[in-house]
Structure formats: C-alpha cells, structure tokens
Design an enzyme around this catalytic site. Structure first.
Site, PDB file in Angstrom:
ATOM      1  N   ALA A  10       0.617  -1.230  -0.065  1.00  0.00           N
ATOM      2  CA  ALA A  10       0.166   0.073   0.017  1.00  0.00           C
ATOM      3  C   ALA A  10       0.792   1.100   0.003  1.00  0.00           C
ATOM      4  CB  ALA A  10      -0.946  -0.016   1.281  1.00  0.00           C
ATOM      5  N   ARG A  21       2.843  11.167 -10.860  1.00  0.00           N
ATOM      6  CA  ARG A  21       1.666  11.922 -11.263  1.00  0.00           C
ATOM      7  C   ARG A  21       2.257  13.405 -11.196  1.00  0.00           C
ATOM      8  NH1 ARG A  21      -1.608   9.249  -7.394  1.00  0.00           N
ATOM      9  NH2 ARG A  21      -2.723   7.661  -8.630  1.00  0.00           N
ATOM     10  N   SER A  38       1.033  -4.959  -4.154  1.00  0.00           N
ATOM     11  CA  SER A  38      -0.168  -4.099  -4.490  1.00  0.00           C
ATOM     12  C   SER A  38      -1.510  -5.003  -4.064  1.00  0.00           C
ATOM     13  CB  SER A  38      -0.143  -3.238  -5.514  1.00  0.00           C
ATOM     14  OG  SER A  38      -1.024  -2.577  -5.912  1.00  0.00           O
ATOM     15  N   CYS A  42      -6.176  -6.382   3.470  1.00  0.00           N
ATOM     16  CA  CYS A  42      -7.786  -6.286   4.303  1.00  0.00           C
ATOM     17  C   CYS A  42      -8.607  -7.175   3.739  1.00  0.00           C
ATOM     18  CB  CYS A  42      -8.098  -4.925   4.383  1.00  0.00           C
ATOM     19  SG  CYS A  42      -7.207  -3.823   5.268  1.00  0.00           S
ATOM     20  N   ASP A 283       3.147   0.698   7.102  1.00  0.00           N
ATOM     21  CA  ASP A 283       2.990   0.099   8.331  1.00  0.00           C
ATOM     22  C   ASP A 283       4.354  -0.029   9.005  1.00  0.00           C
ATOM     23  OD1 ASP A 283       0.279  -0.456   7.562  1.00  0.00           O
ATOM     24  OD2 ASP A 283       0.490  -2.666   7.244  1.00  0.00           O
ATOM     25  N   TYR A 425     -31.906  13.421   6.787  1.00  0.00           N
ATOM     26  CA  TYR A 425     -32.842  12.299   7.304  1.00  0.00           C
ATOM     27  C   TYR A 425     -34.055  12.103   6.376  1.00  0.00           C
ATOM     28  CZ  TYR A 425     -37.179  11.069   9.490  1.00  0.00           C
ATOM     29  OH  TYR A 425     -38.738  10.285   9.644  1.00  0.00           O
TER      30      TYR A 425
END
Lengths: 549, 549
Positions: A10, A21, A38, A42, A283, A425
């Site tokens: 990740a 980019r 990659s 999870c 991580d 709501y």
C-alpha cells in the site's frame, strides 16, 4: 532524479504513483521481497471465506500495470540487504537467483511494512499454524482447508483479523475457538463495549476463552492440541495466530534511521526520516494522534495509502503534509459491525483527561424500516466539552456514524455541536434526530446542564465504597420484576411526580430505564424538584445487563 | 408560568417536551386542528406503499402519552382563530363542538406548520386528486386504492414526496406518470445530477414528462384526464399533487408577526418572533443558511424537531440557539439514493461564488463486497477552497457520504482537508480511500495544483463559442469506438508518452477516460511535458454520456 522505493504494497505503490503524477521524468524503481505486490491485505479473510472468489481481485495491479500506467519498474522477490546512506547505494539480493547487486538512489522510500508476531513457543512454526499477512499465507490456509477438510480451528488473538477470520471460517462450517490473553475481546475497545461483542460471539456458537494464553502447540507433524497457560488443552485441526504485527525495520535501524513507537520508523509530517533523502511510509512507519499529537503506531491500509501519497508528493517537490490519525478502525463479524475512533475511556483517563462518557443506545432507522439498535459509547473532555473518542457496536449504519464522529473530532467538535448538525434524514436512512445528535445531546446535558451519568462500573464502585445510594428503576413493574439493578426500587415514570415526597432529596439518587431516555426524564423531574445529586445510568438497564458476564 | 403551543406535530411537541424537561412547574398546553398529532410525515409514503403495516407506527404518541410522560395537555381538533398579543389571549374554536373560548398564555409557541399547495386549476379539489401531508390524507389515498383498484396514477411534482410516492405506488402495481414543470426532476439538484435520476426512473418504466404543467384535471365526478399546458392529455385513475407546501402563517400575520422567506415566520436564533413572548418553530418558520447566513425556507421534519427543542429550551430559560441549516435532504426512489447538502452549483454561482466543481464517480465498497457506484458532485469556492455543497446519486452508502460532507461543511472544511480524514476502512464498509477523500483530492488538485476540470456543459460552451480544443479520449480503442465525445481523438493512456510530439502544446487540450482517473493521469503527463492548458472532463465519459438525453 532516481527514486527507489523498498516495498510494493500500500505505502510503496502509493508513493510511486503520486511521484509519477507530479513528475514525468524521475526514474522510479520499487523492490519487494514478496511474490505478490499491491495486494489488498484487508481483503484476505474474505478470500479465505470465499466472499472473494477470484484471487486476482486481491492483486488487481501487477508489475506490468505499473510499467504501463506509471512508467515505474517493480522488482518482486528482491530483498534489500543494506542501505549505505553515505554514498546512497542499496545492496540488493535477487531471491530467485541469489544474485547480489548495488543500486544507487537520489531519494529513497522505506515502505517495508510489518510482519505477524510469531510467539516463542513450542510448535509455533508447524505447517498448520498460520499467520495471515500476505496473499501466499492466505493461499496456504485455503489449500489446507481444501486438502484437510478441518472441522475445528483455534484462533489466537481477537483483533480485526482474529474476528474477521472467525466469521469466515465459521461460514465454511469450521468450529472456532477464540483464545485471548486479555479479559476482553477486541483490545481496541473499552471492556464495557467489548462485552457486547463477547455476548454476540457466544450467540454465534463461538467458543470464547478470555484471560488465557497459548503455552504450546502440540502434535507430531501437525498441531492437534493447543495447550493453554491455564492448563486447559484444546483439540484442534489447525491454528491461526493473529496476535499482532511487528515492524520490518531492521534494515532501517541498521542504516542509522531513528525508530519510534513499537519500533516503527520516526518521520516528520513530510514523511522524512532523520537521514536526508530517506523517507518512510506505511506499516513500518510511526504515526501520531490528531488529538494529543503524541506518537502512535496503528498499522492500517488506509493510513499506509495516505502516508505513501504524502511521501510521493514530498519526493517530487509537493507540499502535502501528514496530519496524524485518530486510530479509527472498523470490522464486521457476522452481522455485527464494531468501530472505534480517537481515545477510549481508558486511554483518555491515562492521558490525564477528566472524562465524561455516555452509552447511547438507538436504532439506526425507524423500526418499520428495519432499523437495528446500536450502542454508541462516546468519551468527552469535561473541561473543554470536546469529543475525545467514540466506540460503536451495532449492525447497520455503524460505519456512517463513526465516520461522522471522525469528521467532527478532526475539526475539534465539542459535544454540544453534534445536535446542530443538519444530517440527512428520511426514514430509509436515519431517525428524525440521528443517533449522532442524541449522543451530543446526552453528553452536553451531562457536561453543561447538570444531567450527570453514571456507568454501571462507576455505580458498582460507588456502592462498594460504602455510599448509600437510592437506585430508582423507572420502568413499568413488569419490566422491573423481570430483572433489575441490585437493590433498586421501582417507581415508574408516570408515578414519580406523586411519590417525590417519599424520597430523600439529600441522598444520592441513581435513575435508570431500559436505555436511558426515561431515566433521564425522571432525573429531570427529581432535579427540578430540588434533589441534590441525581445520576442516570449510562445506557440504562440494557447496558447494565450487558456488563454482567 | 403558562406555555401555550399551537401545533402538535414535530416542532410543537418537541418544544413541549423540552420545556417540561427543563421545568416541572410550568403549565403546558398544545392546541392542534388535526385529528392526528405527533405523526411521522416522512413515513406517509411508506404507509401507503405498505412498508409500514400498522397505522399506529405513524402516530406512536397520542394525547394520553403526552399527559402521562410530560404532564402536557394536548387538545386535538382545536383551531386557534386569533392571537391577541396585547393582553396575551388566544381565541380558540373546538372544531367538533364549534364552541369558541379564550385561553391566556404567558409564552406562546407558533408551530402551525405548512400545507400542500393546491393549484388554481379546474378539478384541483376533486375527490381523487390527493395531497399528501397528514395521516388522514394518507388514509384517503389508501382507501381509494383499496376501493377503486386504480391501474394508473399521475404524480405532479418531482420533489421528495413525488418520487417517494412514485416508488410506493409502483410497488403496488400502479403505472406512474410523473409531470414536472421544470426541465429536470428533483428541483433541489443541479440539472446534470438530475439527469442520473431521470435515466434511472426511465429504467424503472416511469413515464416522465418534463417541462410541462397541468392545465386542468378533467372528469365527471372523478378526474380521469390530466390536460397539460402543452396540449398533451394523460388518462389516469387518480392524481397526486406534490408541487410543494405553503406556510400556515395567516394567524401569525394577522397578529402582526413579521414574516420572511416564502411567508415563513421570521425568528432570531432563540426562535423568538418580533413580538415579545411569542416563539415559532417547525415548518411555519424561517431558517437560515449555515454557509452565508441568508434566510432560507426548507421545511423538514428534522429541522422542525431541532427548532422545537431550541424553542422549548429558550421558553424555560435555557441557552440553546439555532445555528442554521445546510438544507440537507435525502430520499430513496426504488434502490437509488439521492442526497444533497449546502449550495448547488447553480445556487453558488447565483450567490456570486467563483465555483470549482467535480463529479467523482466511485464505488462505495470493493466490487467483491457488492460495492455500487455513486456520483458525487461537489462544489467549492475557488478563492477560499471551502466546500459549498455536495450532491450524491447512488445506491448504497450515499447517506454515509452526505453526512460526512454535512459535518465537514458545518466546520468550514476546505476541499484539501478531506483527504486527511481518518475515516473507517474495512472492505465491507468502504474502499481504502473513501469516496469522500477522493472528492477532496480531485477538488484540491483542481483548485491548488493546476489540474483543472471541465464539465460536459462547459466543454460544449467552449466549443460553441468557437474555441479550437483538442479532445483526447485516453481509453483503449475498443471503448473509444463504442462511443466517444464528439470530435475526440483516441490516444490510450499507455501510448501518450510516445505521441506527445504529435500534439500542439499551445492549444487547449481536454482529456477524458471513463470516470476521470486515467484522464487525470494523462492530464498530468501533458502538464508535466509543458502543455499550456489542459482540462480533464469532470466525471469522464460516463458523466458526459449521462448528460445526453
């Protein structure tokens, strides 16, 4: 410019993509020890549980993708042995050929991640003791299940992976026993919230062993017995060890890079380490708390992505900076959703906050729209009124509420602010006042308007300390007779106004109903009639009952 | 102290309940003209569609409940004819007995609500022309359906009620024709977002007539023909008129109370009118925008509740103040969820903001977890970077994202803040980066990092104005050949780096892909290679295609 990244899951791939980019010309290379890159860590439990049918869904992007789309070269099965920070050279070993070669860099990103903790006990390395971290490990579990058709499993540890695996193995028809060292499941929750998860797991026929650890894993070639510290022995067809992870930071440490919380790499908000031109993300990297700015190690895919993007931006002259995390987490176990963000009550107290907590039990939608009840425990700072953290246990709509709380806490919301949110709501989505708003109202009433709450634990503490407390069950007699708080008297709400004169206004009074609303109404009546000290039980009898094992 | 409240639905009953919570001693009376009190207006379409089986679910609280729980006297079927503000006396008529009597007050709350607009056309009062506002009106529709077994209905108006009724009638097997005066459905959305709703309604076999109005409702005793302004005539078995509401404020106006937006009662943040000791709340009351503080009339149950609670608190010495609304709304039509908050692009522009918009098309969860795509249109202020409003059309997870946006906007979030939110991630709930975060990233890139977007409408405008624009379809050839933007050339992403020299760097270039991500990647490549002006189409070809009727 040449950017080299160590690690292609990740954090590393996010850094590479963002760098490209921003900069068409940089040379970008990624080295990774693993076969797969990659991948969605999870998603692994759901691959084992066959929710994910196709292995490729876990690894949608291969090396060819990164070359084609980003002009990034990804080398799998390559281990970086050494970082020479003086002359900016890496020593790298090709794990397939054993060739060792040098690679120079202008800027280096360390995204070496973390690995599962392997306990130092007999049998921990046996072939049917599994650690779930990467795709190959998931493959092994799947293969074992297919070939051995196991009937039972012992899962050690009750964090995200332990409980997600519980659901997924159970779905495959495997009996699961969970072993947890602590006296509660889900270490990220306060014990009073973990109690709800424990009751639910039991209702799903999960064998739950708390406050016990594995002493040894026994068996000839395969483990078939798990010996616990208590002396108990569990028969099992295999074991899943999910007792946490350990950072992969030996390489960084050997290069003189500063480490922080739990051995993670210390970085500034630009993801820079203490050594120039070396960045870290993912991580293996230390984070910090949005709330108190203190270091925090909470490895998660979402945070790894965020850190990677920031590192990639900074590498190429950008100005993105890391703002810290709340340590938000969520998981699903069967139909239950469990989420938390910010500080737990225990953490807040150990940080020195004067805490106010509430347990707000509300449906996520009207009953006619299949609403299901959730328990929201919120922790606020009594002095500032600010929200410090939230834990939610429920079924539907839990993820929505936690994300609203995350956003509110990020912007420094006070409890009193929540009522004013103009949340969306309509009956298929919420109740007229959303549970988030009620949470703010209850806390605001407790902090600013003298409607104090008492948790079941605090009530027990008060009584144990010898305080004379009048506890009033405000529910109708039938409910009182079914079950009530020890030594509570029954005065239903509708009768309170007539019975006020029978009560001692000088004594501490504790009110409660099922979930807290009627208890609060009676608390209001008593306070408005001159009672000196009136508490309402947080979460009412439902929460009180949930705390009894 | 004697508090009298006129109106016993959301605002009035909330005011009464809060006043009682604060004050045991006050005398509290509520008068209401209707048969039913404290009902869920938003639940009515679901009662007709039989999602709600039991009528009592709509009216869970009757007069006896208010007496028992709150010591509040509720009088139904009582019309207040006059407010005498001088001597603080109301003239009240009992609608069952026609008795007229006086009632004094110390503090008065006007919560008279709103009523459906009845158009001034032939047949508008016929017995099978229905207006849906209260429970009796819902009963009438149900009874008509039961007794007449209608096969077709014309619904006039495409706001919340119109579209919710569309779903609920269709579920009962009734063919629905929708008539809308505007050239789009759902007046609260920008037309480019309404386009998605329109396509979906058509896919559900709803006959949709836009840009036309009802001229007359024809038939002998019952309407059986709807004549439109265009000359078109629709045969139908009944009509539902849902063209908006009108405040019930004649009583207030006659008493000299100031009115504001759309004839609603003007109040300060304490819900006080211009006349001392007279408060107002609910659908008869003016609100204001959180964003620009300007008056706003947006009658909704959630806002009515909020206003009522504040009025009740203020009546009894509390300090709660109204903070305004974002005008948040959400509705479901079949499986589609449509939500909006804050300003639309059109509104923001008419307020004078220099707007940046994006259309972010993303799944709410991974595909393997049944994720479904949503379109998020976000509007930000180019000068401050602040979010002004968001519209979302999707299926699952729409309510979560709108509520996160509501919270962010309430706290003055800038687009760039969204990426940093530590939202809850696990595959059953979200993608690694949540759609909310992507929205912030896209806007931040457009506002602060030179990655400008162009909407399909703006592109058409640019071309119509005679600008020479190179439009590049960055998708693979197969996709380009299926359908593409007019006069676009096809240069797939993977080939762009090799073809840069064939393109004119001085010309305006517009890139696009399916949804925007690859178009942005190519935009990056071009900008990094010295192209002067490069736009990426907001929402890509998907959004472009959705705009063609």
């Amino acid at each position: 410019m040449k950017i080299v990244i160590i690690g292609a899951v990740a954090g590393g791939t996010s850094a590479a993509a963002k760098a490209r980019r921003n900069d068409e010309d940089a040379e970008i290379k990624i080295y990774d020890m693993d076969y797969d890159i990659s991948y969605s860590g999870c998603g692994l439990p759901y691959y084992i549980g066959e929710e994910i049918q196709d292995r490729d869904e876990l690894t949608p992007r291969n090396a060819a993708f990164f070359k084609k789309k980003y002009n990034v070269d990804v080398f799998r099965r390559h281990e970086v042995l050494k970082i020479n920070t003086e002359n900016k050279v890496l020593t790298i070993k090709n794990l397939d050929t054993d060739d060792v070669f040098d690679e120079s860099y202008d800027k280096l990103v360390i995204a070496t991640g973390a690995k599962p903790i392997v306990p130092n006990i007999e049998g921990a390395e046996k072939s049917n003791v599994f650690y779930l971290r990467n795709v190959r490990q998931a493959d092994k579990i799947k293969e074992y299940i297919l070939s051995h058709k196991p009937k039972s499993a012992v899962i050690v540890g009750t964090g995200f992976i332990g409980l997600e695996m519980t659901e997924n193995l159970k779905k495959l028809g495997i009996e699961v026993t969970l072993v947890e060292r602590l006296n509660q499941v889900t270490p990220g929750l306060d014990s009073d919230m973990a109690a709800y998860v424990e009751k639910y797991l039991k209702s799903k026929d999960i064998n739950l062993i708390l406050g016990d650890s594995v002493a040894a894993l026994k068996g000839e070639t395969l483990v078939n017995e798990v010996a616990l510290e208590s002396g108990k022995v569990l028969n099992t067809d295999f074991v899943i060890m999910s007792i946490g992870v350990k950072t992969n930071t030996e390489l960084a440490r050997n290069a003189g890079i500063d480490l922080g919380a739990k051995g993670s790499i210390r970085v500034n908000t630009k993801m820079m380490t203490n050594i120039e031109d070396i960045y870290a993300c993912g991580d293996c990297t230390e984070s910090f708390s949005v709330i108190n700015k203190k270091p925090l190690y909470r490895p998660l895919g979402s945070t790894a992505n965020k850190m990677g993007r920031i590192a990639g931006d900074q590498l190429t002259g950008g100005n993105l900076e890391f703002r810290g995390i709340l340590g938000t987490g969520i998981f699903k176990v069967f139909d239950m959703a469990v989420a938390q963000t910010g500080l737990t009550e225990k953490e807040a107290q150990s940080e020195g906050f004067d805490t106010v907590v509430c347990h707000n039990i509300k449906p996520d939608k009207p009953a006619y729209y299949h609403g299901k009840e959730m328990v929201i425990k919120a922790v606020a700072d009594k002095n500032t009124g600010k929200l410090l953290g939230v834990q939610i246990v429920g079924y539907t709509g839990v993820d929505k509420r936690i994300d609203v709380f995350v956003t509110a806490i990020t912007f420094g919301a006070k409890a009193e602010d929540l009522f004013h949110l103009d949340l969306a709501y309509a009956p298929p989505f919420s109740t007229t006042k959303d549970p988030v708003m009620y949470t703010g109202m209850i806390l605001d009433n407790a902090i600013n308007r003298g409607r104090e709450l008492i948790t079941p634990k605090e009530l027990n503490g008060l009584r144990k300390a010898g305080n004379d407390v009048t506890v009033i069950d405000t529910r109708v007699s039938r409910q009182y007779e079914e079950a009530h708080v020890e030594n509570a008297i029954n005065i239903p709400h509708a009768q309170v106004r007539n019975k006020i004169d029978e009560l001692d206004k000088e004594k501490v009074v504790v009110t409660y109903c099922n979930k807290g609303v009627t208890g609060n109404a009676v608390q209001n009546i008593l306070i408005n009639n001159g009672f000196k000290k009136v508490y309402n039980i947080s979460g009412g009898h439902k929460n009180y009952k949930a705390q009894t094992k």
